[in-house]
Design an enzyme around this catalytic site. Structure first.
Site, PDB file in Angstrom:
ATOM      1  N   TYR A   1      24.547  26.757  10.392  1.00  9.50           N
ATOM      2  CA  TYR A   1      24.975  26.406  12.029  1.00  9.50           C
ATOM      3  C   TYR A   1      24.309  24.732  11.955  1.00  9.50           C
ATOM      4  O   TYR A   1      25.445  24.139  12.338  1.00  9.50           O
ATOM      5  CB  TYR A   1      25.313  26.851  12.340  1.00  9.50           C
TER       6      TYR A   1
ATOM      7  N   CYS B   1      33.215  35.786  12.163  1.00  5.67           N
ATOM      8  CA  CYS B   1      31.813  36.072  12.427  1.00  5.67           C
ATOM      9  C   CYS B   1      30.737  36.748  12.049  1.00  5.67           C
ATOM     10  O   CYS B   1      30.658  37.939  11.887  1.00  5.67           O
ATOM     11  CB  CYS B   1      32.335  36.382  13.934  1.00  5.67           C
TER      12      CYS B   1
END
Length: 453
Positions: A269, A128
């Protein structure tokens, strides 16, 4: 020779022979040697592989030719519907198919203080980029002993799990996933569920700052956490003098974050999780337009806000370090690789080579966390080979960013604020050459300013 009497599928268990006068029934038995548990089953007695069965059926139906068009269209429609359903849970989008990142549930309010800052525990996941921010600031500020960390790994269902995962460390002291060192939970959802103020039914995300004494989530918004680490724990930090968000630069930091977050940090993203062509086109154009702006800016600025590393740089770095190994391929950010931007790639290497930063970059865990877990984007879970430009040895090559001359230096001639002075000469030829080059640069700049003035 000992044996067991079994009915075998290789022989008819029951057969019938009919004649004109009578019917005779015969039972057939097959005696096979007794096998120990350690013995392997012969190939002809192994259970058939589902893939082999499927291949046999398809060969019977249409031989070596392609499947019929009706079957292809049916599978395509079914897969698209299933993909849309999974993506709606993985990456919520608006009516146009544009990815919309859910807001963090637990926030810290300025001045970013907690009642008891000595009982904090940080939960992160190595793939992440948002969690990576907190690891870098924690390391740069020297907070490793003050804020212990538990590192989760992604499970097959996408949730964060705690377990010992064997990952090659390449003999470097990098962080690896492990167990929950604070609560002993099997997954992060279990930690969220321990809240004394009540359970939690939302997404169990990283990073998450946990108050061990109060049994409460302190914060799960990455930017709040790094601001808190930067200024809220200076009394306990080993490097309290480092300020990644100085007062005089807060405005510029905010401006860069306002550009980079939607277009780069979240932009990759928005490319990868786009659920329509228009959504993807909009995201990818915004991404590469912004990268060009930053590339041009870094021509005359070592970092985003001049000579000082700031939180804006940390936030940009965690996306850049993943760009060529993940986003360029898996998220379809294919217009250019980061290594094709000389300033951005040198800038990334500059930060990577800072003390303790490389140890927070576990590339094996990063790649596995994307390619082997994001099933809707990579159904085969095949992890590609790492690009050579992302190897530790390449990232450790000289970046020469310390010699970048800023616009302000050109205008004021204040090169002494950045370059070595003669007082720093250590007698080495390398140092002598560097000071000589700097003096020549200063002379050229001064003459140019005089001529134009």
């Amino acid at each position: 020779m000992s044996g067991v009497l079994l009915f075998s599928s290789q022989f008819p268990i029951f057969s019938t022979t009919t004649t004109a006068t009578k019917t005779t029934h015969r039972f057939a038995c097959h005696v096979i040697p007794r096998q120990s548990l350690n013995q392997s089953t012969p190939p002809d007695q192994q259970s058939p592989n589902p893939k082999t069965i499927l291949s046999t059926i398809t060969n019977l139906l249409w031989g070596q030719s392609l499947p019929p068009g009706l079957l292809i269209s049916t599978v395509r429609t079914t897969w698209n519907s299933t993909w849309q359903l999974m993506m709606s849970q993985l990456a919520p989008s608006d009516s146009s198919g544009r990815y919309t990142r859910p807001a963090s549930k637990f926030r810290l309010n300025p001045p970013f203080t907690l009642q008891n800052s000595t009982t904090l525990h940080l939960y992160v996941g190595l793939p992440c980029p948002w969690a990576h921010r907190t690891l870098i600031v924690r390391a740069l500020k020297g907070l490793e002993d003050v804020v212990p960390v538990s590192i989760a790994g992604p499970g097959q269902d996408g949730s964060w799990e705690f377990k010992d995962i064997p990952i090659s460390n390449r003999d470097r002291n990098i962080l690896v996933p492990g167990r929950d060192n604070a609560n002993g939970c099997r997954n992060l959802k279990g930690v969220y569920g321990l809240r004394r103020s009540g359970g939690y039914s939302g997404r169990a995300t990283v990073p998450m700052l946990w108050d061990v004494e109060k049994k409460e989530v302190g914060c799960n918004e990455s930017y709040d956490i790094i601001e808190f680490f930067n200024s809220g724990l200076n009394g306990l930090a080993r490097n309290p003098g480092l300020d990644l968000s100085p007062k005089e630069l807060k405005g510029r930091i905010g401006e860069w974050n306002g550009l980079i977050y939607p277009n780069v940090n979240n932009g990759v993203y928005r490319c990868g999780f786009a659920q329509s062509q228009d959504a993807y086109d909009s995201a990818v154009n915004g991404l590469f337009t912004t990268l060009e702006v930053v590339e041009d800016h870094l021509t005359t600025s070592r970092y985003l806000c001049g000579d000082t590393l700031t939180l804006a740089d940390v936030c940009l770095f965690t996306t850049l370090i993943r760009f060529d190994i993940v986003y360029n391929v898996l998220f379809k950010c294919t217009k250019k690789k980061l290594i094709e931007y000389p300033n951005l790639h040198g800038y990334m290497r500059d930060i990577y080579q800072m003390p303790k930063v490389a140890e927070t970059c576990n590339f094996s865990a990063i790649m596995d966390g994307y390619y082997k877990v994001l099933f809707p984007l990579n159904p085969g879970s095949i992890c590609p080979v790492m690009p050579s430009g992302c190897e530790h040895e390449v990232l450790s090559t000289p970046h020469n960013r310390e010699s970048v001359i800023s616009e302000q230096d050109y205008q004021t001639g204040s090169l002494n604020t950045r370059f070595l002075s003669w007082r720093e000469w250590d007698g080495s030829p390398k140092c002598s050459i560097r000071i000589a080059v700097q003096t020549m640069s200063y002379t050229v700049v001064s003459l140019s300013s005089y001529a134009s003035g």
